[in-house]
Design an enzyme around this catalytic site. Sequence first.
Site, PDB file in Angstrom:
ATOM      1  CD  GLU A 282      54.999  66.304  54.156  1.00 19.36           C
ATOM      2  OE1 GLU A 282      54.195  66.121  55.095  1.00 19.36           O
ATOM      3  OE2 GLU A 282      54.647  66.822  53.073  1.00 19.36           O
TER       4      GLU A 282
ATOM      5  CG  HIS B  90      52.602  68.823  58.171  1.00 23.03           C
ATOM      6  ND1 HIS B  90      51.834  69.917  58.497  1.00 23.03           N
ATOM      7  CD2 HIS B  90      52.697  68.825  56.813  1.00 23.03           C
ATOM      8  CE1 HIS B  90      51.480  70.551  57.390  1.00 23.03           C
ATOM      9  NE2 HIS B  90      52.007  69.916  56.346  1.00 23.03           N
TER      10      HIS B  90
ATOM     11  CG  HIS C  82      49.847  73.869  55.068  1.00 27.86           C
ATOM     12  ND1 HIS C  82      48.952  73.221  54.272  1.00 27.86           N
ATOM     13  CD2 HIS C  82      50.937  73.079  55.132  1.00 27.86           C
ATOM     14  CE1 HIS C  82      49.475  72.082  53.857  1.00 27.86           C
ATOM     15  NE2 HIS C  82      50.685  71.978  54.380  1.00 27.86           N
ATOM     16  CB  CYS C  83      53.094  78.934  57.871  1.00 29.45           C
ATOM     17  SG  CYS C  83      53.613  80.578  58.347  1.00 29.45           S
TER      18      CYS C  83
ATOM     19  CB  CYS D 296      57.109  80.098  56.677  1.00 26.88           C
ATOM     20  SG  CYS D 296      57.064  78.838  57.966  1.00 26.88           S
TER      21      CYS D 296
ATOM     22  CB  CYS E  79      57.920  82.293  59.696  1.00 30.10           C
ATOM     23  SG  CYS E  79      56.494  81.647  60.585  1.00 30.10           S
TER      24      CYS E  79
HETATM   25 ZN   LIG Z   1      51.991  70.386  54.274  1.00 35.27          ZN
HETATM   26 ZN   LIG Z   2      55.527  79.795  59.387  1.00 32.45          ZN
END
Ligand SMILES: [Zn+2]
Ligand SMILES: [Zn+2]
Lengths: 447, 184
Positions: B132, B135, B141-142, B147, B166
């Site tokens: 969080e 963010h 998002h990855c 990650c 990552c």
């Molecule tokens: Zn999220």
């Molecule tokens: Zn990542």
Amino acid sequence: MKNGKKILIVDDELSVRNSLREWFLEDGFAVETAEDGNAALQRMHSGPYDIVIIDLKMPGMDGITLERRIREIDKDAAIIILTAFASVETAVEALKLGAFDYITKPVDPDELSNTVRNALKQRHLEAENLRLKAKVSELTLASPIIGDSSRMRRVLDLISTVAGTDANVVIRGESGTGKELVARAIHSQSERRFFPIVAVNCGSIPETLLESELFGHEKGSFTGAQYRRKGKIELAHGGTLFLDEIGDIPTKMQVDLLRVLETRRFHRLGGNQEITSDFRLVCATNRDLEALIEDGGFREDLYYRINVFVIDLPPLRDRPEDIPALTGHFIEKYARAMGKPVKDVSPAAEGLLASYAWPGNVRELENAVERAMVIGREASVEPDDLPLPLARTGTEPEGSSLAALERRHIERVLREEKGNITRAAAALGIDRGTLYNKLRRYGIERL
Amino acid sequence: MTSRIDLCFINGYAPSWAGRVAEESARVLGRPVVSVDLEMDLPRYYSADRGQYNATLILAGLLRFRSDPHSKIVGITRVDLFIPVLTFVFGQAQLDGPGSLVSTHRLRNEYYGLPKDHERLVDRTIKEVVHEVGHSFGLVHCQDYNCVMHAATYVEDVDLKSASFCPSCESLLQENGMRPRATA
Ligand SMILES: [Zn+2]
Ligand SMILES: [Zn+2]
Ligand SMILES: Nc1ncnc2c1ncn2[C@@H]1O[C@H](COP(=O)(O)OP(=O)(O)OP(=O)(O)O)[C@@H](O)[C@H]1O
Ligand SMILES: [Mg+2]
């Protein structure tokens, strides 16, 4: 990284627009919102959008009408209909008009993200992206397998051969010989490396929980299950499922597992939705599966299914020439982790390492080196830093077979740790499940 | 300037592992994380219809407790959270904003009918806090499943990923974290 995709959210309720907007922003989308049909149609001109989410019931133009109008402007946008329970029938009508799917408010986060992912997949936008991105972690993840003995070189060859196929693999070897390491190496050299490797230790999970661990469960499928749970088989989709200690899996579950291997389909416990998972299976065992079959503890049909390719990991005592390189590798590893300088190994200590039988194999060696790095005060590793139950010198009173040696060693460590299984297992360099097995096998009483 | 992060345990939620979560997330985030107690009017955010608490509203309320305009604030609560369209959320953040919120309700094994697992809970909480906060530093998002910014919709997804970033998220985090920003 932003995902470069655009989404339009049409809903008359501000809180719904806002929460969906937050959700998709966090997912990397460019997000636009509209509070009714007219505003949405206007927004369409700043498209194209990859996805349009439309609330079915809105004052003014309803969702179905809006869907039809949008289709006239953009044939390709994937349209997802939002609906309350009451209006599912109308949602079906929306599907007939070419909506990609519908979701009922409030929706499960997983369902929302799957619906969106599938919609995007249909637009062929995703695959490439995913592959590029996952390359990064692959580089940072794979740990090296050390060993230049002819037997280990053979193992490395087998790994690269099998990695290129989708064949099921069984890795056999004593505790601590590197079975899990090899499983991960197979995964990270395979085409599936862009997806996860998911490990389950069948020996350390109580039978009653193993089933839910593997297959997942639906809410209410047993007492206390308040929420749906994804099983490991499902999580391994696209990647590799690593079943450690496969010999410990209860016979009843062997039947279920066999069925999954044949069909790649299953149900969560208490569920009726059929789930498909595409995974490669790698199993490890330190038990003799053939002997288990004879005793009725392992199903022969399952054995043949998982046993397409076998990798045998030799115990460390059979490849003493690997000991110096492994020792050096672990010294470097712990020096780095502890922020200490790298050490040499004194000739005396080297002799000691070479002559010890290593019942706990590489893991035991690793633990011994770690300990030496913690307690050692000299510039090189000395015999005093190594608490080994000295070598194979002299005659042992009650038989000097390896098993007898191992048994005595375990008893001694157990005494030293005052019967504490967790600490004894750590000192022996094996996990608790393995120690329990050995206690059972040797009939050793816990203190 | 390195911004400080206030980790606020809400309304007497004082688990023994609060310090560990602060310490570990500070290590991963490379910023000081201070754990503090916070009293707020939670019942205000309860929805009787849903039997859950509205994450968006709590988050808005939380922002008033920010210690200075450069700091970030993360609330940790035991109550179950939702946002209007979703059945639940593990947490919520303002993308590129000062605040975020994490609930441990569904991070507990007991919630799934499984035996209590203290270490798991701590591990999951650390990952959710880092996620969080990620963010709130503008990360999305990855795709890299290892990650910490990988999206998790099931608690098992949380277990699958690591607590760290990552390389590409890590460098974005550095960039975004260093950029001085005007505050609203
Ligand atoms: Zn999220
Ligand atoms: Zn990542
Ligand atoms: N050839 C090797 N090179 C480097 N490290 C190794 C090697 N073999 C084993 N190790 C290390 O030794 C430890 C034990 O290995 P691993 O967990 O793979 O063993 P295992 O066979 O799965 O043991 P168990 O049966 O007890 O589960 C790990 O930390 C692993 O990284
Ligand atoms: Mg293992």
